[in-house]
Design an enzyme around this catalytic site. Sequence first.
Site, PDB file in Angstrom:
ATOM      1  N   ASP A 166      -1.778 -30.892 -13.141  1.00  0.00           N
ATOM      2  CA  ASP A 166      -0.757 -31.272 -12.158  1.00  0.00           C
ATOM      3  C   ASP A 166      -0.604 -30.215 -11.072  1.00  0.00           C
ATOM      4  O   ASP A 166       0.061 -30.444 -10.064  1.00  0.00           O
ATOM      5  CB  ASP A 166       0.589 -31.543 -12.838  1.00  0.00           C
ATOM      6  CG  ASP A 166       1.109 -30.364 -13.647  1.00  0.00           C
ATOM      7  OD1 ASP A 166       0.930 -29.204 -13.233  1.00  0.00           O
ATOM      8  OD2 ASP A 166       1.705 -30.610 -14.717  1.00  0.00           O
ATOM      9  N   GLY A 208     -11.942 -26.547 -21.083  1.00  0.00           N
ATOM     10  CA  GLY A 208     -11.393 -25.211 -21.180  1.00  0.00           C
ATOM     11  C   GLY A 208     -11.837 -24.461 -22.418  1.00  0.00           C
ATOM     12  O   GLY A 208     -12.064 -23.249 -22.386  1.00  0.00           O
ATOM     13  N   ASP A 230      -0.084 -32.321 -25.177  1.00  0.00           N
ATOM     14  CA  ASP A 230       0.344 -32.151 -26.558  1.00  0.00           C
ATOM     15  C   ASP A 230      -0.856 -32.276 -27.500  1.00  0.00           C
ATOM     16  O   ASP A 230      -1.892 -32.833 -27.128  1.00  0.00           O
ATOM     17  CB  ASP A 230       1.414 -33.190 -26.908  1.00  0.00           C
ATOM     18  CG  ASP A 230       2.738 -32.901 -26.210  1.00  0.00           C
ATOM     19  OD1 ASP A 230       2.921 -31.748 -25.787  1.00  0.00           O
ATOM     20  OD2 ASP A 230       3.569 -33.807 -26.088  1.00  0.00           O
ATOM     21  N   ASP A 241      -1.814 -24.523 -20.085  1.00  0.00           N
ATOM     22  CA  ASP A 241      -0.900 -25.614 -19.738  1.00  0.00           C
ATOM     23  C   ASP A 241      -1.577 -26.918 -20.158  1.00  0.00           C
ATOM     24  O   ASP A 241      -2.073 -27.679 -19.334  1.00  0.00           O
ATOM     25  CB  ASP A 241      -0.611 -25.588 -18.239  1.00  0.00           C
ATOM     26  CG  ASP A 241       0.355 -26.677 -17.807  1.00  0.00           C
ATOM     27  OD1 ASP A 241       1.047 -27.242 -18.677  1.00  0.00           O
ATOM     28  OD2 ASP A 241       0.418 -26.977 -16.594  1.00  0.00           O
ATOM     29  N   GLU A 253      -9.817 -27.261 -15.620  1.00  0.00           N
ATOM     30  CA  GLU A 253      -9.193 -28.547 -15.958  1.00  0.00           C
ATOM     31  C   GLU A 253     -10.291 -29.562 -16.219  1.00  0.00           C
ATOM     32  O   GLU A 253     -11.223 -29.710 -15.415  1.00  0.00           O
ATOM     33  CB  GLU A 253      -8.293 -29.012 -14.806  1.00  0.00           C
ATOM     34  CG  GLU A 253      -7.878 -30.467 -14.849  1.00  0.00           C
ATOM     35  CD  GLU A 253      -7.048 -30.842 -16.081  1.00  0.00           C
ATOM     36  OE1 GLU A 253      -7.313 -31.909 -16.665  1.00  0.00           O
ATOM     37  OE2 GLU A 253      -6.143 -30.058 -16.441  1.00  0.00           O
ATOM     38  N   GLN A 296      -8.193 -39.762 -21.030  1.00  0.00           N
ATOM     39  CA  GLN A 296      -6.816 -40.065 -21.398  1.00  0.00           C
ATOM     40  C   GLN A 296      -6.269 -41.243 -20.604  1.00  0.00           C
ATOM     41  O   GLN A 296      -6.795 -41.623 -19.553  1.00  0.00           O
ATOM     42  CB  GLN A 296      -5.936 -38.841 -21.161  1.00  0.00           C
ATOM     43  CG  GLN A 296      -5.986 -38.300 -19.743  1.00  0.00           C
ATOM     44  CD  GLN A 296      -5.576 -36.850 -19.659  1.00  0.00           C
ATOM     45  OE1 GLN A 296      -4.857 -36.330 -20.502  1.00  0.00           O
ATOM     46  NE2 GLN A 296      -6.012 -36.158 -18.611  1.00  0.00           N
TER      47      GLN A 296
END
Length: 313
Positions: free
Chosen positions: A110, A165, A185, A182, A133, A55
Amino acid sequence: MTAATPIDLATFTHPLVHRMGDQFWFHEVSPDAFPGQSFGLQIDSILYHTQSPFQDILIFHSTSYGNVLVLNGIVQCTERDEFAYQELITHLPIMAHPAPKKVLVIGGGDCGVLRELVKHVDDGTVESITMVEIDDMVIKLLTQFLPNMARFHNHPSVDLRIEDGFKFLKETTAKYDVIITDSSDPEGPAEEFFQESYFQLLQNALAPEGVVIMQSSENIWLNIEYLRGLLVKAKAVFANVDYCQCYMPSYTSGQLGLVIATNDTSKRLSQPLRTFDEQKERALFKYYSADVHRVSFVMPTWAKEVLGRYLNT
């Protein structure tokens, strides 16, 4: 990670960073998710920018929100208001479970959810936390630029897995009391977290009284039909599904939705099974309380007309 090299705003280029007179602004624009509107923050300085294998990662210092993490053009958290989301997505399922000993976090790079979960480790409730993560670069950067969030990735009760995940859930045989998703989007790799097949994987990894929660990416104001579809997917897998809202200004339209579910039909997820006294609530939380837990599930009449038949409130 070594200290970041200062970035000259005047020469920095990014599709969502623009100069307006003598000011520089970040504008979150997502025509599909947020048609006809954007969310803007004035930039004081660019702290870091890179493209990880997964990303686009941008971190900047805002003139009014402190340090800001942006993934793939979408604000993930700011120093000013991150606690609202982190506390609600964590403490709702924890306090809606009678004895949450074993917790799984999918995403959460985060580390804000970890920070909140450690509060329940410290009081002797939660015994183990597994966090999965995919992008360890986010964790490394947050320890440097938002250290109040990324404080506990090395906590002795935390088993940190740097892997996908979705793959982890397919392969695990463990059962968890609480699973918190968590994720980013639903764009690119994160899109698979918003499908019925993902809810099925969550159910397979859940203990009998277990509770799952995930950020829904959507709120009632922006695209309620998308939200309805997500609830239909959840309801196809879980017997008891509900929806609640978190209010914070750095998310587009100031509100983010959470889908919470269990197969225990005796539970009212909108009612905490365990509570702390007011003094302890003030010591532990800035946003969450037993009262906030309850009212987070209250929707305006027009939204309840659209979503109410899918919910167990």
